[in-house]
Design a protein around this motif. Structure first.
Motif, PDB file in Angstrom:
ATOM      1  N   SER A  36       0.864  -1.174   0.000  1.00  0.00           N
ATOM      2  CA  SER A  36       0.000   0.000   0.000  1.00  0.00           C
ATOM      3  C   SER A  36       0.903   1.228   0.000  1.00  0.00           C
ATOM      4  O   SER A  36       1.544   1.537   1.010  1.00  0.00           O
ATOM      5  N   THR A  41       2.108  -4.551   3.546  1.00  0.00           N
ATOM      6  CA  THR A  41       0.965  -4.895   4.384  1.00  0.00           C
ATOM      7  C   THR A  41       0.929  -6.402   4.616  1.00  0.00           C
ATOM      8  O   THR A  41       1.346  -7.182   3.763  1.00  0.00           O
ATOM      9  N   GLY A  44      -3.690  -6.876   4.941  1.00  0.00           N
ATOM     10  CA  GLY A  44      -4.313  -5.571   4.793  1.00  0.00           C
ATOM     11  C   GLY A  44      -3.837  -4.507   5.763  1.00  0.00           C
ATOM     12  O   GLY A  44      -4.211  -3.340   5.618  1.00  0.00           O
ATOM     13  N   GLN A  46      -0.736  -2.268   7.442  1.00  0.00           N
ATOM     14  CA  GLN A  46       0.640  -1.853   7.222  1.00  0.00           C
ATOM     15  C   GLN A  46       1.558  -2.456   8.279  1.00  0.00           C
ATOM     16  O   GLN A  46       1.207  -2.522   9.462  1.00  0.00           O
TER      17      GLN A  46
END
Length: 261
Positions: A36, A41, A44, A46
């Protein structure tokens, strides 16, 4: 009339079966590595990743125990080479191309060694760990081409075939990313930018790929990542003062930076 005991047994069995499928499905896809912006990530979220070198992991006597220990010490993953030198500490030279690599000189794969690699990737996945799979064409014994330094290396078409086959064999493994060639521009490796572009053309879309340089330079690594369409900046520093001096110059706003060495 419905037998209540039979119904209860059937209902309990159904719940157990559903739970088993759910648990199995989640253990088989425990980690999803992504990107991202300029961050990695995990599932989903970080995450700043810390990996351990596990270069010769294919020859480890107990990879599961090794990875469990690394996980217990806070490591997020490992870096492993499907092809790696043979090492003899009392020989000269100490490092020589190996005949026990995943890739054969003709680009075909050694199925037994491939199975070991897959098993290690699966073990890492079950522990919530990621795997950097780093390729090397200069470590395979019996190769038929020569680098500018004079040493034997796998020829580009065979190397490309081997990489593509390994990536396909790891298809669906969401905890993996790739270094297409360790320090590709080193004289003992001698791959050009066009060679790298040719190799990655055989890799299916959606894989997280990079290529590392032998130059300990952040700007060089960024330029390579951008010009060759890599998903991340893969830079190698010798450590110590060299790392401290150059680290900030390897960071960009558009891609994650990975200090592979």
């Amino acid at each position: 009339m419905i037998n209540s005991k039979s119904s209860i047994r059937f209902f309990s069995f159904s719940i157990a079966a559903v739970l088993f499928i759910f648990i199995f499905s989640n253990s088989a896809s425990a980690v999803s590595l992504g990107i991202s912006g300029n961050r990695f990530t995990l599932n989903g979220q970080q995450k700043f990743l810390v990996l351990s070198g596990y270069w010769d992991g294919l020859d480890a006597s107990d990879p599961s125990a090794d990875l469990s220990w690394l996980k217990s010490k806070g490591f997020d993953g490992i870096r492993i080479f499907p092809n790696l030198w043979d090492y003899c500490p009392n020989c000269s030279p100490k490092y020589t191309p190996s005949s026990n690599t995943v890739m054969n000189p003709d680009g075909s794969l050694d199925q037994s060694r491939l199975n070991t690699l897959i098993s290690i990737v699966n073990t890492a996945n079950s522990l919530g760990m990621v795997v950097d799979v780093t390729f090397a064409r200069e470590t395979v014994a019996g190769a038929n081409c020569t680098a500018s330094a004079g040493n034997e290396v796998m020829c580009v078409p065979e190397f490309k075939q081997g990489i593509t086959s390994i990536v396909n064999a790891l298809s669906g493994k969401t905890n993996v990313f790739y270094d297409i060639q360790n320090e590709y521009d080193h004289p003992a490796i001698s791959l050009s930018n066009s060679d790298i572009s040719n190799i990655i053309s055989g890799i299916p879309a959606g894989k997280i790929i990079s290529v590392s340089s032998g130059a300990p330079s952040g700007p060089t690594a960024i330029n390579i990542a951008n010009s060759l369409g890599m998903d991340l900046v893969n830079v190698h520093f010798a450590g110590g003062q060299e790392l401290n001096t150059n680290l900030s110059s390897s960071v960009t706003s558009s891609k994650p930076t990975y200090i592979g060495e």
